[in-house]
Enzyme design. Structure first.
Site, short mmCIF file in Angstrom:
data_model
loop_
_atom_site.label_atom_id
_atom_site.label_comp_id
_atom_site.label_asym_id
_atom_site.label_seq_id
_atom_site.Cartn_x
_atom_site.Cartn_y
_atom_site.Cartn_z
N TYR A 75 -9.52 -11.05 -7.83
CA TYR A 75 -8.47 -11.20 -8.84
C TYR A 75 -8.63 -12.45 -9.70
O TYR A 75 -7.95 -12.59 -10.70
CB TYR A 75 -7.10 -11.18 -8.15
CG TYR A 75 -6.90 -9.90 -7.39
CD1 TYR A 75 -6.74 -8.69 -8.05
CD2 TYR A 75 -6.94 -9.88 -6.00
CE1 TYR A 75 -6.61 -7.50 -7.35
CE2 TYR A 75 -6.80 -8.70 -5.28
CZ TYR A 75 -6.64 -7.51 -5.97
OH TYR A 75 -6.53 -6.34 -5.28
N HIS A 115 -3.25 2.17 -5.70
CA HIS A 115 -4.11 0.99 -5.64
C HIS A 115 -4.03 0.16 -6.93
O HIS A 115 -4.01 -1.07 -6.88
CB HIS A 115 -5.56 1.40 -5.39
CG HIS A 115 -5.90 1.48 -3.93
ND1 HIS A 115 -5.03 1.14 -2.94
CD2 HIS A 115 -7.04 1.87 -3.31
CE1 HIS A 115 -5.60 1.31 -1.76
NE2 HIS A 115 -6.83 1.75 -1.96
N ARG A 151 -0.90 -1.89 -6.85
CA ARG A 151 -1.06 -2.99 -5.89
C ARG A 151 -1.99 -4.06 -6.44
O ARG A 151 -1.73 -5.26 -6.32
CB ARG A 151 -1.59 -2.42 -4.58
CG ARG A 151 -1.92 -3.44 -3.50
CD ARG A 151 -2.22 -2.71 -2.20
NE ARG A 151 -3.12 -3.44 -1.33
CZ ARG A 151 -2.73 -4.40 -0.51
NH1 ARG A 151 -1.46 -4.78 -0.45
NH2 ARG A 151 -3.60 -5.01 0.28
N ARG A 204 0.87 -1.17 0.00
CA ARG A 204 0.00 0.00 0.00
C ARG A 204 0.91 1.23 0.00
O ARG A 204 2.07 1.15 0.40
CB ARG A 204 -0.90 0.02 1.23
CG ARG A 204 -1.86 -1.18 1.32
CD ARG A 204 -2.70 -1.11 2.57
NE ARG A 204 -3.67 -2.19 2.65
CZ ARG A 204 -3.47 -3.37 3.23
NH1 ARG A 204 -2.28 -3.61 3.82
NH2 ARG A 204 -4.39 -4.30 3.25
N LYS A 232 -2.09 -2.53 7.70
CA LYS A 232 -3.27 -1.96 8.35
C LYS A 232 -3.49 -2.61 9.71
O LYS A 232 -3.31 -3.81 9.87
CB LYS A 232 -4.52 -2.20 7.48
CG LYS A 232 -4.72 -1.17 6.39
CD LYS A 232 -6.05 -1.43 5.70
CE LYS A 232 -6.34 -0.36 4.67
NZ LYS A 232 -7.65 -0.61 4.00
N HIS A 242 -4.60 -9.05 3.01
CA HIS A 242 -6.05 -8.89 2.97
C HIS A 242 -6.67 -9.48 4.23
O HIS A 242 -6.31 -10.57 4.66
CB HIS A 242 -6.64 -9.60 1.75
CG HIS A 242 -6.28 -8.96 0.45
ND1 HIS A 242 -6.26 -9.65 -0.74
CD2 HIS A 242 -5.90 -7.70 0.15
CE1 HIS A 242 -5.90 -8.84 -1.72
NE2 HIS A 242 -5.68 -7.64 -1.20
#
Length: 299
Positions: free
Chosen positions: A282, A247, A250, A160, A184, A273
């Site tokens: 994806y 983004h 990524r 990120r 995160k 994730h």
């Protein structure tokens, strides 16, 4: 429980004041009010005027929900928005003693199948981006190398933008070819470092003019800010006519892994994730891929 008797219109005003106290945006409040007025109009066929809140039943609301879902003129997203408005309103009524029961307790939200509109780059588009960066290096090697390093961290490590700008030398084990990423929610993950990406990072560290614990440094600061990084990518977006965002780079990393046959759980671990639903995107065809497929099959 003693119920406070109010009309439907009064309940809307009370709910509106409640939302204002919660500092909800005026657009949000306007949307709630319009959805509740829609319900009020629907109830007129069943109740005398004025409609008293205490006279409304769960059966009324379930019938409203059924009619709303059967109305083809509304998209699933619009139906869900209206139902959420009713649920929030019903929660407020019950908690404020305007209704003896929670009228929205049995409302069920539609499951909406999301189309994959996420944007990732093709290998050709990444090639065009890196070609533009090479031209920058010809004019200003230091500046171009910084831009190239930023892009490499995003597209080859799947970081990120905040993670890339916060990456330190101590986070990278060049001996073991591993990158320890603080993501995160202060969650750590380990990302493998390929020889090619490692060589590029080392080249940057050897040639940058300013020493710092952070990998990415600018001419003005010992740590490249996320805003500056976004500005760099925006500049190349304009230059080559392709939307380039942190983004999208990524996403490109994750998409390349999926196309190479890497399992969903492994991609989720590498990208950090929190939900497999995010990773599943994806392996779901994007709108662009579907459009390209239709071009080949249409008559």
């Amino acid at each position: 429980m003693e119920i406070i008797s109010v009309t439907f219109s009064q309940s809307i005003n009370e709910f509106k004041n409640y939302l204002i106290e919660l500092n909800r945006s005026m657009n949000t409040i306007k949307s709630y009010v319009q959805d509740l007025q829609f319900l009020e109009n629907w109830l007129y066929s069943r109740h005398s005027d004025p409609i008293m809140v205490e006279a409304i039943t769960k059966t009324d609301i379930k019938d409203f929900e059924r009619d709303l879902k059967a109305t083809s003129s509304f998209s699933p997203a619009t139906v869900n928005r209206k139902l959420v408005s009713v649920k929030k309103w019903a929660d407020y009524l019950f908690e404020s003693k305007f209704s003896p029961v929670n009228l929205g307790q049995e409302i069920s939200i539609l499951k909406v199948q999301k189309q994959n509109t996420i944007r990732w780059l093709t290998r050709q588009e990444v090639g065009r981006l890196l070609h533009a960066v090479q031209l920058t290096k010809h004019k200003n090697f230091q500046k171009g190398l910084l831009h190239e390093t930023l892009i490499i961290l995003l597209v080859n490590l799947g970081l990120r933008i905040e993670e890339a700008c916060s990456l330190t030398k101590n986070s990278i084990s060049f001996r073991n070819n591993l990158v320890n990423v603080l993501g995160k929610g202060s969650k750590h993950r380990v990302v493998p470092l390929t020889e090619k990406t490692k060589a590029h990072i080392l080249l940057w560290l050897e040639n940058r003019e300013k020493d710092s614990d952070y990998i990415l440094v600018s001419s003005k600061s010992s740590q490249l800010s996320t805003r500056a990084a976004q500005h760099i990518l925006k500049k190349y977006s304009t230059q080559i006519g392709i939307e380039i965002t942190p983004h999208s780079l990524r996403h490109t990393y994750c998409k390349q892994l999926a196309d190479s046959g890497v399992g969903l759980q492994s991609i989720a671990d590498l990208a950090g994730h929190s939900s497999m639903d995010t990773t599943r995107i994806y392996v779901t065809p994007s709108i662009k891929e579907l459009q390209n497929a239709l071009k080949k099959t249409e008559f």
